[in-house]
Write a protein that holds these residues in place. Structure first.
Motif, PDB file in Angstrom:
ATOM      1  N   ASP A   1       0.622  -1.205  -0.015  1.00  0.00           N
ATOM      2  CA  ASP A   1       0.032   0.016  -0.026  1.00  0.00           C
ATOM      3  C   ASP A   1       0.961   1.229   0.032  1.00  0.00           C
ATOM      4  OD1 ASP A   1      -0.263   0.628   3.324  1.00  0.00           O
ATOM      5  OD2 ASP A   1       0.449  -1.306   2.699  1.00  0.00           O
TER       6      ASP A   1
ATOM      7  N   GLU B   1      -4.216  -4.896   5.154  1.00  0.00           N
ATOM      8  CA  GLU B   1      -5.361  -4.921   4.206  1.00  0.00           C
ATOM      9  C   GLU B   1      -5.811  -6.221   3.976  1.00  0.00           C
ATOM     10  OE1 GLU B   1      -4.375  -2.445   1.078  1.00  0.00           O
ATOM     11  OE2 GLU B   1      -4.067  -0.559   2.348  1.00  0.00           O
TER      12      GLU B   1
ATOM     13  N   SER C   1      -0.415  -6.323   1.151  1.00  0.00           N
ATOM     14  CA  SER C   1      -0.285  -5.599   2.414  1.00  0.00           C
ATOM     15  C   SER C   1      -0.999  -6.215   3.447  1.00  0.00           C
ATOM     16  CB  SER C   1      -1.312  -4.260   1.846  1.00  0.00           C
ATOM     17  OG  SER C   1      -1.412  -3.555   3.188  1.00  0.00           O
TER      18      SER C   1
END
Ligand code: GDP
Ligand code: MG
Ligand code: ZN
Length: 289
Positions: free
Chosen positions: A121, A150, A147
């Motif tokens: 990210d 995430e 990520s």
């Protein structure tokens, strides 16, 4: 006579171990001697001492043993693992020499290797990190960008059916990754630590987690160095996978691939088949771990 008790070490605290039995229950294992030469992932034979404690008698045969060493001591990382997962991030910057060393250790044990480029990210920092992984990626080591904050799902297919060891320098996001992959793991990340104000954001011992989607993962303390003094010259040479096709081709059978005439490895470096950076790292390792 009590029946022999066997189990798998799922957490290694140094002096004692957490051991998983066949019925998934846990027991504390205490090594018999003073020196505890066991690692997370080890299968061990025990003698029960009480309802929740046993004395470890020995480890059962290992299919692999990942460890590092310097002139003074050896440090076991994991036993029976089939794969290492090397975590780096777009930031902070990482040591590619450390990566190479971990890869050599894995190769010497016949283990697979996967690289994770975390913090995808942070897009501005991503291209240089990608660039630095390119030489390893082109050797065939998979690089998975994700990520951990995430979504870590991209890694799942690589973990199924394997006993993986998560390795990386601190700050790369290993604990965040564990928490994403193992609900309820509560591996201490930097944020959690500051929230609790414990000042402890480092994993201090290895722990094995079973993954819902298949496979198991060993979280290990952050790695700042990876000594390989225990490896033989041929294990080092063959650990550099791109050297393998050239190793028989030197004029001298005991060639050090340094300044000898008609050295097939040096010729491959000059021809651009072996990267100068990897060759440099080889010379340093060859000169004494
Ligand atoms: N932006 C971003 N930060 C992350 C990501 N994963 C981890 N971090 C942060 O990086 C720092 C170090 O993470 P941590 O999991 O403690 O790293 P460890 O030392 O390798 O266990 C923490 O501040 C995390 O929140 C990510 O995917 N993106
Ligand atoms: Mg951590
Ligand atoms: Zn040579």
């Amino acid at each position: 006579m009590s029946t022999p008790l066997e189990g798998t070490i799922v957490a290694a605290f140094g002096r004692h171990y957490e051991i998983e039995l066949a019925d998934d229950s846990l027991i504390t294992g205490i090594p018999r001697g003073k020196k505890s030469a066991y690692a997370c992932g080890d299968r061990v034979a025990m003698e029960r001492a009480s309802a929740d404690q046993a004395q470890i008698l020995r480890h059962l045969p290992r299919t692999s043993l990942l460890y590092r060493s310097d002139a003074y001591r050896e440090k076991l990382i994991a036993a029976n693992a089939t794969q290492i997962v090397l975590v780096v991030a777009s930031e902070p910057s990482f040591s590619d020499e450390l990566l190479t060393r971990a890869l050599i250790a894995a190769e010497s044990q016949g283990m697979r290797s996967v690289l994770v480029l975390n913090k995808a990210d942070l897009t501005e920092r991503l291209p240089p990190a990608r660039q630095r992984l390119l030489p390893l990626q082109s050797l065939g080591y998979p690089v998975i960008e994700l990520s951990a904050r995430e979504n870590a799902a991209a890694l799942l297919p690589y973990l199924a059916g394997e006993l993986s060891v998560l390795l990386g320098q601190s700050g790369m996001g290993k604990s965040t990754l564990i928490n994403a992959l193992v609900p309820g793991a509560l591996s201490a990340t930097r944020e959690i630590s500051s929230a609790l104000d414990s000042g402890k954001h480092t994993t201090t011992h290895a722990r094995l987690y079973h993954l819902v989607h298949g496979g198991s993962l060993i979280d290990s303390p952050g790695l700042q160095e990876f000594g390989l003094t225990h490896l033989s010259v041929s294990a080092i040479e063959e650990g550099f996978v791109e050297f393998r096709p050239h190793l028989g081709g030197c004029r001298f059978r005991d060639c050090h691939h340094r300044s000898e005439p008609s050295c097939a490895v040096k010729q491959a470096v000059e021809a651009g088949q072996i990267s100068a950076r990897r060759y440099e790292q080889f010379l340093r390792l060859r000169a004494g771990g």
